[in-house]
Design an enzyme around this catalytic site. Sequence first.
Site, mmCIF file in Angstrom:
data_model
loop_
_atom_site.group_PDB
_atom_site.id
_atom_site.type_symbol
_atom_site.label_atom_id
_atom_site.label_comp_id
_atom_site.label_asym_id
_atom_site.label_seq_id
_atom_site.Cartn_x
_atom_site.Cartn_y
_atom_site.Cartn_z
ATOM 1 N N CYS A 12 -18.453 29.428 13.114
ATOM 2 C CA CYS A 12 -19.578 28.583 13.501
ATOM 3 C C CYS A 12 -20.868 29.360 13.245
ATOM 4 O O CYS A 12 -20.850 30.553 12.909
ATOM 5 C CB CYS A 12 -19.474 28.197 14.976
ATOM 6 N N HIS A 41 -14.294 36.954 19.580
ATOM 7 C CA HIS A 41 -12.890 37.019 19.975
ATOM 8 C C HIS A 41 -11.967 36.770 18.781
ATOM 9 O O HIS A 41 -11.334 35.730 18.664
ATOM 10 C CB HIS A 41 -12.613 36.020 21.105
ATOM 11 N N CYS A 95 -25.135 34.212 20.985
ATOM 12 C CA CYS A 95 -25.203 32.912 20.319
ATOM 13 C C CYS A 95 -26.355 32.086 20.902
ATOM 14 O O CYS A 95 -26.510 32.026 22.132
ATOM 15 C CB CYS A 95 -23.879 32.182 20.513
ATOM 16 N N GLU A 125 -18.578 34.882 28.532
ATOM 17 C CA GLU A 125 -19.720 33.963 28.460
ATOM 18 C C GLU A 125 -20.068 33.438 29.846
ATOM 19 O O GLU A 125 -21.240 33.397 30.238
ATOM 20 C CB GLU A 125 -19.413 32.785 27.531
ATOM 21 N N SER A 219 -9.212 34.033 22.000
ATOM 22 C CA SER A 219 -10.362 33.160 21.753
ATOM 23 C C SER A 219 -10.253 31.882 22.567
ATOM 24 O O SER A 219 -9.306 31.108 22.414
ATOM 25 C CB SER A 219 -10.436 32.816 20.256
ATOM 26 N N ASN A 221 -12.179 29.154 22.422
ATOM 27 C CA ASN A 221 -12.312 27.908 21.661
ATOM 28 C C ASN A 221 -11.081 27.625 20.813
ATOM 29 O O ASN A 221 -10.673 26.485 20.665
ATOM 30 C CB ASN A 221 -13.605 27.915 20.826
ATOM 31 N N SER A 263 -14.285 31.678 15.548
ATOM 32 C CA SER A 263 -14.378 33.103 15.223
ATOM 33 C C SER A 263 -13.344 33.529 14.183
ATOM 34 O O SER A 263 -13.089 34.719 14.006
ATOM 35 C CB SER A 263 -14.213 33.941 16.506
#
Length: 281
Positions: A12, A41, A95, A125, A219, A221, A263
């Site tokens: 991303c 990650h 980010c 995060e 990760s 996501n 990632s």
Amino acid sequence: MDVILAKHAGYCYGVERALKIAKEAIANCPKPIVTLGPIIHNPQVVNWLEELGIHAVDEISEKQKGTVIIRSHGIDPEIVKKFVSQGLEVIDATCPFVKKAQSRAQQLTKEGYSVVIIGERNHPEVIGILAYAQHKAQVIEKVEDIEKLSEKLTKRLGVVVQTTQSKENLGKIVGELSTKAIELKVFNTICNATQKSQADAKDIARKTDVVLVVGGKNSANTSRLAKICKQINSKTYHIETVKEIKKNMLNGVKRVGITAGASTADWILKDILTYVEDLEI
């Protein structure tokens, strides 16, 4: 065997930006260069950065010299101040979407709301966002958590969301919170890339016999993409590299769907795509 690759798969904007910043630091910043925790990650990418001279560490000692890169997930601003005070060069690779969540949490706290962060309480995060809410916010991972926290929540609630959460989870939790609050202010801080990749993943899971979700096991996501796909297609496999693909995963399969977390490096995705396309079953 047909292979369908998700339109929105892999790096991303926030990850690409963080890695660009890291590579520029190699040329321009004092050595040694470290990141507090992995910058993203993905173990394979972190190993690649190690080879380039950027090392992920779990803590920064008072004797540390050189440069510290702030990971893409962000950290407590007080820790950043500490780094600056001890003479370290600090490069911020947080980010921009995470920064937006941090800013909204800070805003809601200043406005006197009881802040709720929807996300994984142990994710870096979320830990960083908590710091911007003066460590007073409550973290809710799922609807069932709301009852446990009911005594700590006021009737004036402000909500922010971990950038990689699903819209479905956000909707369920906000729906339940709306029955508890007199005033509810919600900032949807899920990033655009997350929403697009999750929508693509659902589409691919419906159209294919097997789904390969590529990305770090650590990760958030990528794990969420795998969970979303598995809810639709039970033959979903979360893998990091081509070495994890077993032929029996694809026996009798006519259509394979491939997607990847934010990632996941292009070279990893390309290796897997080539392997599956060339596979003779």
